[in-house]
Design a protein around this motif. Structure first.
Motif, short mmCIF file in Angstrom:
data_model
loop_
_atom_site.label_atom_id
_atom_site.label_comp_id
_atom_site.label_asym_id
_atom_site.label_seq_id
_atom_site.Cartn_x
_atom_site.Cartn_y
_atom_site.Cartn_z
N VAL A 256 0.84 -1.21 0.00
CA VAL A 256 0.00 0.00 0.00
C VAL A 256 0.87 1.25 0.00
N ARG A 257 1.92 1.25 0.78
CA ARG A 257 2.82 2.40 0.83
C ARG A 257 3.50 2.61 -0.53
N ALA A 258 3.95 1.54 -1.17
CA ALA A 258 4.59 1.66 -2.48
C ALA A 258 3.62 2.20 -3.52
N ASP A 259 2.40 1.72 -3.48
CA ASP A 259 1.39 2.19 -4.43
C ASP A 259 1.15 3.70 -4.27
N ALA A 260 1.18 4.18 -3.04
CA ALA A 260 0.99 5.62 -2.79
C ALA A 260 2.16 6.44 -3.35
N VAL A 261 3.38 5.92 -3.20
CA VAL A 261 4.54 6.61 -3.76
C VAL A 261 4.43 6.64 -5.29
N PHE A 262 4.01 5.53 -5.86
CA PHE A 262 3.84 5.46 -7.31
C PHE A 262 2.79 6.46 -7.79
N ALA A 263 1.75 6.67 -7.00
CA ALA A 263 0.73 7.67 -7.34
C ALA A 263 1.35 9.05 -7.44
N GLY A 264 2.24 9.38 -6.52
CA GLY A 264 2.92 10.67 -6.58
C GLY A 264 3.79 10.80 -7.82
N LEU A 266 3.28 9.33 -10.73
CA LEU A 266 2.39 9.55 -11.88
C LEU A 266 1.85 10.97 -11.90
N SER A 267 1.58 11.53 -10.74
CA SER A 267 1.12 12.92 -10.68
C SER A 267 2.18 13.87 -11.23
N SER A 268 3.43 13.60 -10.93
CA SER A 268 4.52 14.42 -11.46
C SER A 268 4.60 14.33 -12.97
N LEU A 269 4.45 13.12 -13.50
CA LEU A 269 4.45 12.96 -14.96
C LEU A 269 3.29 13.71 -15.60
N HIS A 270 2.14 13.63 -14.95
CA HIS A 270 0.96 14.33 -15.49
C HIS A 270 1.18 15.85 -15.49
N ALA A 271 1.79 16.36 -14.44
CA ALA A 271 2.05 17.80 -14.36
C ALA A 271 3.00 18.25 -15.45
N MET A 272 3.92 17.36 -15.86
CA MET A 272 4.85 17.67 -16.93
C MET A 272 4.31 17.31 -18.31
N LYS A 273 3.08 16.79 -18.34
CA LYS A 273 2.42 16.35 -19.58
C LYS A 273 3.24 15.26 -20.28
N LEU A 274 3.83 14.40 -19.49
CA LEU A 274 4.63 13.30 -20.02
C LEU A 274 3.88 11.97 -20.02
N ASP A 275 2.61 12.01 -19.63
CA ASP A 275 1.84 10.78 -19.58
C ASP A 275 0.95 10.60 -20.80
N GLN A 276 1.08 11.46 -21.80
CA GLN A 276 0.14 11.44 -22.92
C GLN A 276 0.63 10.59 -24.09
#
Length: 461
Positions: A256-264, A266-276
Protein backbone atom coordinates in the motif's frame (compact mmCIF):
# COMPACT_ATOMS: atom_id res chain seq x y z
CA UNK A 1 10.10 9.36 -71.07
CA UNK A 2 11.04 12.23 -68.77
CA UNK A 3 7.70 11.84 -66.95
CA UNK A 4 8.32 8.12 -66.40
CA UNK A 5 11.85 8.82 -65.15
CA UNK A 6 10.49 11.50 -62.84
CA UNK A 7 7.91 9.11 -61.41
CA UNK A 8 10.56 6.46 -60.87
CA UNK A 9 12.73 8.95 -59.02
CA UNK A 10 9.81 10.06 -56.86
CA UNK A 11 8.88 6.50 -55.97
CA UNK A 12 12.51 5.67 -55.24
CA UNK A 13 12.84 8.74 -53.01
CA UNK A 14 9.63 7.87 -51.19
CA UNK A 15 10.78 4.31 -50.58
CA UNK A 16 14.16 5.54 -49.37
CA UNK A 17 12.51 7.99 -46.99
CA UNK A 18 10.25 5.25 -45.69
CA UNK A 19 13.25 2.97 -45.15
CA UNK A 20 14.96 5.72 -43.18
CA UNK A 21 11.94 6.23 -40.91
CA UNK A 22 13.16 5.01 -37.49
CA UNK A 23 9.72 4.05 -36.14
CA UNK A 24 7.14 1.94 -37.93
CA UNK A 25 4.05 4.08 -38.40
CA UNK A 26 1.86 0.99 -38.12
CA UNK A 27 2.88 0.53 -34.47
CA UNK A 28 0.35 1.43 -31.77
CA UNK A 29 2.51 4.32 -30.52
CA UNK A 30 5.43 4.98 -32.88
CA UNK A 31 8.32 6.75 -31.21
CA UNK A 32 6.51 7.09 -27.88
CA UNK A 33 8.23 7.47 -24.55
CA UNK A 34 8.57 4.31 -22.46
CA UNK A 35 8.31 3.95 -18.69
CA UNK A 36 9.17 0.49 -17.35
CA UNK A 37 8.43 0.14 -13.63
CA UNK A 38 9.63 -2.78 -11.54
CA UNK A 39 7.82 -3.46 -8.27
CA UNK A 40 10.40 -5.81 -6.87
CA UNK A 41 9.06 -8.82 -4.91
CA UNK A 42 5.36 -8.02 -5.47
CA UNK A 43 3.36 -11.24 -5.29
CA UNK A 44 0.48 -11.32 -7.79
CA UNK A 45 -1.98 -12.71 -5.23
CA UNK A 46 -1.56 -9.53 -3.15
CA UNK A 47 -2.56 -7.19 -6.02
CA UNK A 48 -6.17 -6.02 -5.71
CA UNK A 49 -6.80 -6.12 -9.46
CA UNK A 50 -5.56 -9.73 -9.48
CA UNK A 51 -7.94 -10.89 -6.80
CA UNK A 52 -6.80 -9.66 -3.38
CA UNK A 53 -9.97 -8.45 -1.60
CA UNK A 54 -7.94 -5.81 0.24
CA UNK A 55 -7.49 -2.56 -1.69
CA UNK A 56 -3.71 -2.82 -1.77
CA UNK A 57 -2.97 -1.30 -5.18
CA UNK A 58 -5.46 1.43 -6.19
CA UNK A 59 -2.95 3.33 -8.35
CA UNK A 60 -1.71 0.23 -10.17
CA UNK A 61 -5.33 -0.85 -10.65
CA UNK A 62 -6.31 2.49 -12.20
CA UNK A 63 -3.45 2.35 -14.67
CA UNK A 64 -4.36 -1.24 -15.51
CA UNK A 65 -7.89 -0.07 -16.36
CA UNK A 66 -6.38 2.18 -19.02
CA UNK A 67 -4.66 -0.71 -20.76
CA UNK A 68 -4.15 -4.46 -20.52
CA UNK A 69 -3.83 -6.48 -17.33
CA UNK A 70 -2.28 -9.92 -17.84
CA UNK A 71 -3.79 -12.11 -15.14
CA UNK A 72 -1.56 -15.13 -15.80
CA UNK A 73 1.90 -13.63 -16.25
CA UNK A 74 4.88 -15.77 -15.30
CA UNK A 75 8.48 -14.82 -14.54
CA UNK A 76 11.47 -16.63 -16.06
CA UNK A 77 13.15 -16.73 -12.63
CA UNK A 78 12.13 -16.32 -8.97
CA UNK A 79 14.61 -13.66 -7.93
CA UNK A 80 15.81 -10.22 -8.91
CA UNK A 81 19.03 -10.55 -10.88
CA UNK A 82 18.22 -13.25 -13.47
CA UNK A 83 14.59 -12.14 -13.86
CA UNK A 84 15.46 -8.52 -14.65
CA UNK A 85 18.26 -9.54 -16.99
CA UNK A 86 15.72 -11.60 -18.93
CA UNK A 87 13.45 -8.53 -19.16
CA UNK A 88 16.27 -6.52 -20.68
CA UNK A 89 17.58 -9.18 -23.06
CA UNK A 90 14.48 -11.17 -24.05
CA UNK A 91 16.25 -14.45 -23.35
CA UNK A 92 16.15 -17.20 -20.72
CA UNK A 93 18.57 -16.97 -17.79
CA UNK A 94 20.38 -20.03 -19.13
CA UNK A 95 21.16 -18.01 -22.26
CA UNK A 96 22.24 -14.70 -20.70
CA UNK A 97 24.07 -16.66 -17.94
CA UNK A 98 23.68 -13.97 -15.26
CA UNK A 99 22.11 -16.43 -12.85
CA UNK A 100 23.92 -15.50 -9.65
CA UNK A 101 25.76 -12.44 -8.40
CA UNK A 102 29.09 -14.26 -8.68
CA UNK A 103 30.66 -16.85 -10.91
CA UNK A 104 32.34 -19.30 -8.56
CA UNK A 105 35.81 -20.58 -9.44
CA UNK A 106 37.86 -22.94 -7.25
CA UNK A 107 40.08 -20.10 -6.04
CA UNK A 108 37.97 -16.96 -6.41
CA UNK A 109 34.62 -15.28 -6.97
CA UNK A 110 34.09 -13.06 -10.02
CA UNK A 111 31.15 -10.67 -10.31
CA UNK A 112 28.69 -11.84 -12.97
CA UNK A 113 28.45 -9.47 -15.91
CA UNK A 114 26.29 -9.80 -19.03
CA UNK A 115 28.87 -8.39 -21.42
CA UNK A 116 31.53 -10.77 -20.10
CA UNK A 117 29.42 -13.91 -19.85
CA UNK A 118 27.36 -13.40 -23.01
CA UNK A 119 29.18 -10.98 -25.32
CA UNK A 120 27.04 -9.93 -28.25
CA UNK A 121 23.72 -9.98 -26.42
CA UNK A 122 22.05 -6.59 -26.78
CA UNK A 123 19.74 -5.07 -24.21
CA UNK A 124 16.44 -3.27 -24.62
CA UNK A 125 18.23 -0.11 -23.54
CA UNK A 126 20.98 -0.55 -26.14
CA UNK A 127 18.37 -0.77 -28.88
CA UNK A 128 16.27 2.19 -27.75
CA UNK A 129 19.38 4.33 -27.22
CA UNK A 130 20.47 3.52 -30.78
CA UNK A 131 17.05 4.77 -31.94
CA UNK A 132 17.48 8.17 -30.36
CA UNK A 133 16.01 7.68 -26.91
CA UNK A 134 17.40 9.40 -23.84
CA UNK A 135 17.81 6.56 -21.36
CA UNK A 136 17.67 6.72 -17.57
CA UNK A 137 17.57 4.02 -14.91
CA UNK A 138 16.81 4.73 -11.24
CA UNK A 139 17.08 1.66 -9.07
CA UNK A 140 17.35 0.31 -5.56
CA UNK A 141 20.77 -1.20 -6.33
CA UNK A 142 21.58 -4.69 -5.00
CA UNK A 143 20.37 -7.22 -7.61
CA UNK A 144 19.92 -4.59 -10.34
CA UNK A 145 23.25 -2.85 -9.82
CA UNK A 146 24.88 -1.66 -13.01
CA UNK A 147 27.96 -3.82 -12.44
CA UNK A 148 26.01 -6.88 -13.59
CA UNK A 149 25.53 -5.32 -17.04
CA UNK A 150 22.26 -3.47 -16.60
CA UNK A 151 23.77 -0.05 -17.22
CA UNK A 152 24.60 -0.85 -20.84
CA UNK A 153 22.89 1.68 -23.10
CA UNK A 154 21.86 4.00 -20.27
CA UNK A 155 22.85 7.67 -20.35
CA UNK A 156 22.23 7.72 -16.59
CA UNK A 157 22.03 4.66 -14.35
CA UNK A 158 21.49 5.34 -10.66
CA UNK A 159 22.40 2.53 -8.29
CA UNK A 160 24.55 4.43 -5.78
CA UNK A 161 22.08 3.92 -2.97
CA UNK A 162 21.97 1.67 0.11
CA UNK A 163 21.03 -1.87 -0.94
CA UNK A 164 17.29 -2.51 -1.14
CA UNK A 165 16.25 1.11 -1.57
CA UNK A 166 12.60 1.88 -2.32
CA UNK A 167 10.60 4.08 -4.67
CA UNK A 168 10.52 6.96 -2.18
CA UNK A 169 14.17 7.49 -3.09
CA UNK A 170 14.32 6.35 -6.72
CA UNK A 171 11.13 8.02 -8.03
CA UNK A 172 12.14 11.64 -7.16
CA UNK A 173 15.50 11.07 -8.86
CA UNK A 174 13.66 9.87 -11.95
CA UNK A 175 11.42 12.94 -11.96
CA UNK A 176 14.43 15.26 -11.71
CA UNK A 177 16.02 13.51 -14.69
CA UNK A 178 12.81 13.78 -16.73
CA UNK A 179 12.66 17.50 -16.02
CA UNK A 180 16.14 17.87 -17.47
CA UNK A 181 15.24 16.33 -20.83
CA UNK A 182 13.26 19.30 -22.14
CA UNK A 183 10.97 17.30 -24.38
CA UNK A 184 13.42 14.68 -25.63
CA UNK A 185 12.06 11.19 -26.26
CA UNK A 186 12.94 8.93 -23.33
CA UNK A 187 13.11 5.42 -21.93
CA UNK A 188 12.87 5.33 -18.13
CA UNK A 189 13.47 2.29 -15.95
CA UNK A 190 12.15 2.88 -12.43
CA UNK A 191 12.73 0.26 -9.75
CA UNK A 192 12.17 -0.09 -6.00
CA UNK A 193 12.51 -2.82 -3.37
CA UNK A 194 9.48 -1.65 -1.39
CA UNK A 195 8.03 -5.15 -0.95
CA UNK A 196 11.35 -6.91 -0.37
CA UNK A 197 12.02 -8.59 2.96
CA UNK A 198 15.16 -6.48 3.38
CA UNK A 199 13.27 -3.22 2.97
CA UNK A 200 11.84 -1.36 5.96
CA UNK A 201 9.45 1.56 5.30
CA UNK A 202 10.69 4.99 6.44
CA UNK A 203 9.77 5.38 10.09
CA UNK A 204 8.98 1.69 10.43
CA UNK A 205 5.60 -0.02 10.20
CA UNK A 206 2.42 1.58 11.43
CA UNK A 207 0.90 -1.94 11.45
CA UNK A 208 -2.34 -0.67 9.95
CA UNK A 209 -3.50 -4.16 9.02
CA UNK A 210 -2.18 -6.12 12.00
CA UNK A 211 -5.03 -7.37 14.14
CA UNK A 212 -4.43 -6.40 17.79
CA UNK A 213 -3.34 -7.64 20.11
CA UNK A 214 -0.38 -9.29 18.37
CA UNK A 215 1.96 -10.44 21.12
CA UNK A 216 4.23 -12.71 19.13
CA UNK A 217 8.01 -12.46 18.80
CA UNK A 218 8.15 -10.70 15.43
CA UNK A 219 8.35 -7.04 14.44
CA UNK A 220 8.86 -7.42 10.67
CA UNK A 221 12.40 -6.04 10.58
CA UNK A 222 14.91 -7.08 7.89
CA UNK A 223 17.06 -8.81 10.51
CA UNK A 224 14.19 -11.08 11.54
CA UNK A 225 13.24 -11.75 7.94
CA UNK A 226 16.85 -12.65 7.19
CA UNK A 227 16.88 -15.27 9.96
CA UNK A 228 13.68 -16.84 8.64
CA UNK A 229 15.02 -16.76 5.07
CA UNK A 230 18.20 -18.63 5.96
CA UNK A 231 16.41 -21.10 8.22
CA UNK A 232 13.96 -21.91 5.42
CA UNK A 233 16.81 -22.86 3.10
CA UNK A 234 17.80 -25.63 5.51
CA UNK A 235 14.47 -26.91 6.77
CA UNK A 236 10.74 -26.27 6.96
CA UNK A 237 9.78 -23.54 9.40
CA UNK A 238 6.96 -23.99 11.90
CA UNK A 239 5.22 -20.73 12.80
CA UNK A 240 2.04 -20.12 14.74
CA UNK A 241 -0.90 -18.90 12.60
CA UNK A 242 -0.85 -15.47 14.25
CA UNK A 243 2.83 -15.07 13.34
CA UNK A 244 2.10 -15.95 9.71
CA UNK A 245 -0.76 -13.44 9.67
CA UNK A 246 1.56 -10.79 11.09
CA UNK A 247 4.14 -11.21 8.32
CA UNK A 248 1.46 -11.12 5.63
CA UNK A 249 -0.16 -8.01 7.11
CA UNK A 250 3.07 -6.01 7.19
CA UNK A 251 3.78 -7.21 3.65
CA UNK A 252 0.44 -5.70 2.57
CA UNK A 253 1.33 -2.48 4.35
CA UNK A 254 4.50 -2.24 2.27
CA UNK A 255 2.47 -2.76 -0.91
CA UNK A 256 0.00 0.00 0.00
CA UNK A 257 2.82 2.40 0.83
CA UNK A 258 4.59 1.66 -2.48
CA UNK A 259 1.39 2.19 -4.43
CA UNK A 260 0.99 5.62 -2.79
CA UNK A 261 4.54 6.61 -3.76
CA UNK A 262 3.84 5.46 -7.31
CA UNK A 263 0.73 7.67 -7.34
CA UNK A 264 2.92 10.67 -6.58
CA UNK A 265 5.27 9.73 -9.40
CA UNK A 266 2.39 9.55 -11.88
CA UNK A 267 1.12 12.92 -10.68
CA UNK A 268 4.52 14.42 -11.46
CA UNK A 269 4.45 12.96 -14.96
CA UNK A 270 0.96 14.33 -15.49
CA UNK A 271 2.05 17.80 -14.36
CA UNK A 272 4.85 17.67 -16.93
CA UNK A 273 2.42 16.35 -19.58
CA UNK A 274 4.63 13.30 -20.02
CA UNK A 275 1.84 10.78 -19.58
CA UNK A 276 0.14 11.44 -22.92
CA UNK A 277 2.47 9.82 -25.48
CA UNK A 278 4.01 7.30 -23.15
CA UNK A 279 3.98 3.52 -22.96
CA UNK A 280 3.70 2.30 -19.37
CA UNK A 281 4.82 -1.22 -18.49
CA UNK A 282 4.36 -2.25 -14.86
CA UNK A 283 5.66 -5.59 -13.66
CA UNK A 284 7.07 -7.46 -10.71
CA UNK A 285 10.24 -9.39 -11.37
CA UNK A 286 9.04 -12.15 -9.03
CA UNK A 287 6.81 -12.59 -6.03
CA UNK A 288 7.87 -13.60 -2.56
CA UNK A 289 7.15 -16.40 -0.13
CA UNK A 290 5.06 -15.51 2.87
CA UNK A 291 4.96 -19.02 4.36
CA UNK A 292 2.73 -20.55 1.63
CA UNK A 293 5.19 -23.47 1.53
CA UNK A 294 6.79 -22.85 4.94
CA UNK A 295 9.50 -20.53 3.64
CA UNK A 296 10.13 -16.80 3.44
CA UNK A 297 11.80 -14.69 0.76
CA UNK A 298 12.42 -15.90 -2.81
CA UNK A 299 14.89 -17.54 -5.15
CA UNK A 300 14.87 -21.14 -3.95
CA UNK A 301 11.50 -22.38 -5.25
CA UNK A 302 9.37 -22.14 -8.39
CA UNK A 303 5.93 -22.07 -6.76
CA UNK A 304 3.37 -19.56 -7.99
CA UNK A 305 3.79 -17.22 -5.02
CA UNK A 306 7.16 -16.53 -6.68
CA UNK A 307 6.47 -17.12 -10.35
CA UNK A 308 3.06 -15.53 -11.01
CA UNK A 309 3.62 -11.79 -11.25
CA UNK A 310 2.08 -8.40 -11.94
CA UNK A 311 2.16 -7.40 -15.62
CA UNK A 312 0.34 -4.33 -16.97
CA UNK A 313 0.72 -2.47 -20.26
CA UNK A 314 -1.01 0.86 -20.86
CA UNK A 315 -0.25 2.76 -24.05
CA UNK A 316 -1.80 4.94 -26.70
CA UNK A 317 -3.22 2.65 -29.35
CA UNK A 318 -4.00 -0.11 -26.85
CA UNK A 319 -7.61 -0.49 -25.80
CA UNK A 320 -8.23 0.10 -22.10
CA UNK A 321 -10.09 -2.16 -19.72
CA UNK A 322 -8.59 -5.40 -21.04
CA UNK A 323 -8.09 -8.40 -18.80
CA UNK A 324 -6.05 -10.96 -20.71
CA UNK A 325 -6.38 -14.36 -19.10
CA UNK A 326 -4.21 -16.50 -21.37
CA UNK A 327 -0.75 -17.23 -20.04
CA UNK A 328 2.21 -15.04 -21.03
CA UNK A 329 5.71 -14.49 -19.71
CA UNK A 330 7.60 -11.40 -18.66
CA UNK A 331 10.27 -12.65 -21.05
CA UNK A 332 7.96 -10.91 -23.54
CA UNK A 333 8.67 -7.41 -22.20
CA UNK A 334 11.50 -6.51 -24.57
CA UNK A 335 9.90 -7.55 -27.89
CA UNK A 336 6.55 -6.06 -26.84
CA UNK A 337 8.02 -2.65 -25.98
CA UNK A 338 9.90 -2.54 -29.28
CA UNK A 339 6.74 -3.42 -31.19
CA UNK A 340 4.65 -0.83 -29.33
CA UNK A 341 6.98 2.02 -30.27
CA UNK A 342 7.69 0.79 -33.78
CA UNK A 343 11.33 -0.30 -33.46
CA UNK A 344 11.87 -3.24 -35.78
CA UNK A 345 14.55 -5.70 -34.60
CA UNK A 346 17.34 -6.32 -37.06
CA UNK A 347 18.05 -9.95 -38.08
CA UNK A 348 20.59 -10.51 -35.30
CA UNK A 349 18.23 -9.16 -32.65
CA UNK A 350 15.38 -11.26 -34.02
CA UNK A 351 17.58 -14.30 -33.64
CA UNK A 352 18.49 -13.31 -30.07
CA UNK A 353 15.02 -12.62 -28.67
CA UNK A 354 13.12 -15.64 -27.35
CA UNK A 355 10.14 -13.75 -25.90
CA UNK A 356 6.95 -12.98 -27.85
CA UNK A 357 5.53 -9.70 -29.07
CA UNK A 358 2.22 -9.31 -27.21
CA UNK A 359 0.84 -6.46 -29.33
CA UNK A 360 -1.31 -8.82 -31.46
CA UNK A 361 -2.80 -10.26 -28.27
CA UNK A 362 -3.64 -6.74 -27.02
CA UNK A 363 -5.15 -5.70 -30.34
CA UNK A 364 -7.66 -8.50 -30.73
CA UNK A 365 -5.82 -11.50 -32.13
CA UNK A 366 -6.97 -14.78 -30.59
CA UNK A 367 -4.40 -16.85 -28.76
CA UNK A 368 -4.38 -19.77 -26.37
CA UNK A 369 -1.31 -18.33 -24.62
CA UNK A 370 2.14 -19.77 -24.29
CA UNK A 371 4.01 -22.32 -22.23
CA UNK A 372 6.45 -20.59 -19.89
CA UNK A 373 9.75 -22.03 -18.73
CA UNK A 374 11.36 -20.94 -15.48
CA UNK A 375 14.60 -21.67 -13.69
CA UNK A 376 16.69 -20.97 -10.63
CA UNK A 377 20.26 -21.66 -9.56
CA UNK A 378 19.81 -19.46 -6.50
CA UNK A 379 23.10 -19.06 -4.64
CA UNK A 380 23.97 -22.55 -5.94
CA UNK A 381 21.81 -23.92 -3.12
CA UNK A 382 19.58 -25.55 -5.71
CA UNK A 383 19.16 -26.01 -9.44
CA UNK A 384 15.52 -26.14 -10.46
CA UNK A 385 13.85 -26.01 -13.88
CA UNK A 386 10.13 -25.61 -14.35
CA UNK A 387 7.38 -25.57 -16.97
CA UNK A 388 4.02 -23.88 -16.50
CA UNK A 389 1.85 -24.96 -19.42
CA UNK A 390 -0.76 -22.84 -21.11
CA UNK A 391 -3.45 -25.35 -20.07
CA UNK A 392 -2.72 -25.17 -16.35
CA UNK A 393 -0.09 -27.75 -15.46
CA UNK A 394 3.12 -27.04 -13.56
CA UNK A 395 6.14 -29.34 -13.48
CA UNK A 396 9.26 -28.63 -11.42
CA UNK A 397 12.44 -30.70 -11.78
CA UNK A 398 15.13 -30.32 -9.10
CA UNK A 399 18.28 -31.26 -10.97
CA UNK A 400 20.60 -31.98 -8.05
CA UNK A 401 18.22 -34.54 -6.50
CA UNK A 402 16.17 -35.69 -9.48
CA UNK A 403 12.95 -34.87 -7.64
CA UNK A 404 10.01 -34.04 -9.91
CA UNK A 405 6.81 -32.30 -8.79
CA UNK A 406 3.60 -32.04 -10.82
CA UNK A 407 0.63 -29.79 -10.04
CA UNK A 408 -2.74 -29.22 -11.69
CA UNK A 409 -3.11 -25.49 -11.17
CA UNK A 410 -6.78 -25.48 -12.19
CA UNK A 411 -7.71 -27.78 -9.33
CA UNK A 412 -4.84 -26.95 -6.99
CA UNK A 413 -3.81 -23.30 -7.48
CA UNK A 414 -1.80 -23.27 -4.25
CA UNK A 415 0.33 -26.26 -5.33
CA UNK A 416 -0.34 -28.40 -2.29
CA UNK A 417 -0.87 -31.81 -3.96
CA UNK A 418 2.03 -33.27 -5.92
CA UNK A 419 0.57 -35.49 -8.67
CA UNK A 420 3.83 -36.84 -10.07
CA UNK A 421 3.20 -40.35 -8.73
CA UNK A 422 -0.50 -40.37 -9.60
CA UNK A 423 0.03 -39.04 -13.15
CA UNK A 424 3.15 -40.80 -14.46
CA UNK A 425 2.35 -40.30 -18.16
CA UNK A 426 1.71 -36.58 -17.77
CA UNK A 427 4.83 -36.25 -15.62
CA UNK A 428 7.00 -38.01 -18.20
CA UNK A 429 5.58 -35.95 -21.06
CA UNK A 430 6.07 -32.58 -19.39
CA UNK A 431 9.51 -33.50 -18.09
CA UNK A 432 10.58 -34.51 -21.59
CA UNK A 433 9.34 -31.17 -22.92
CA UNK A 434 11.14 -29.32 -20.13
CA UNK A 435 14.47 -31.05 -20.71
CA UNK A 436 14.16 -30.67 -24.49
CA UNK A 437 13.65 -26.92 -24.12
CA UNK A 438 16.75 -26.43 -22.01
CA UNK A 439 18.86 -28.66 -24.23
CA UNK A 440 17.67 -26.64 -27.24
CA UNK A 441 19.10 -23.45 -25.73
CA UNK A 442 22.42 -25.06 -24.86
CA UNK A 443 21.87 -25.97 -21.21
CA UNK A 444 23.77 -28.91 -19.76
CA UNK A 445 21.37 -30.61 -17.38
CA UNK A 446 23.53 -33.22 -15.69
CA UNK A 447 26.26 -33.15 -13.03
CA UNK A 448 24.61 -30.41 -11.00
CA UNK A 449 26.05 -29.93 -7.54
CA UNK A 450 24.96 -27.61 -4.78
CA UNK A 451 27.38 -25.05 -3.44
CA UNK A 452 27.36 -21.48 -2.18
CA UNK A 453 27.42 -18.30 -4.24
CA UNK A 454 26.78 -15.31 -1.96
CA UNK A 455 24.03 -12.78 -2.45
CA UNK A 456 24.48 -11.12 0.93
CA UNK A 457 27.79 -10.19 2.65
CA UNK A 458 27.33 -12.63 5.54
CA UNK A 459 27.17 -15.73 3.33
CA UNK A 460 29.62 -18.44 2.22
CA UNK A 461 32.33 -17.73 4.79
Amino acid sequence: MHRILGLVLLVTAALAARAAEPYATSAPCPGCNVVLVSFDSLQAAHVHALGDPRLTTPTIDRLAEKGALFTQAVSPAPWTLPAHMSWFTGVDPSIHKVVNKYVVYPDRLVVSNLQTLSPGIRTLTDVLHDHGYATGGFTGGAGVSGVFGFKSGFDVYSDDVPPFTGLATTAPKAVTWLQSLKGKRFFLFLHGYDMHGQYLPPGGYDKRFVQPPYEGPYDGTPSQQRVLRELGLRQSIDLDPEDVDFWREVYDEKIVRADAVFAGFLSSLHAMKLDQRTVFVLASDHGTEEYEHKRFDHGYDLYDELERVLFVIAAPGIKGGQEIHVQVGTLDIMPTILALVGVAPDPDLKKQIKGRNLVPLMTGKDSDGEDVYMETDYRLYTHKRGLRTRDGWKLVHTLETGKIELYNLKNDPHELKDLSAAEPAKTADLDARLLAHYKSIGSILDHWQVGCSPVYPDQCH
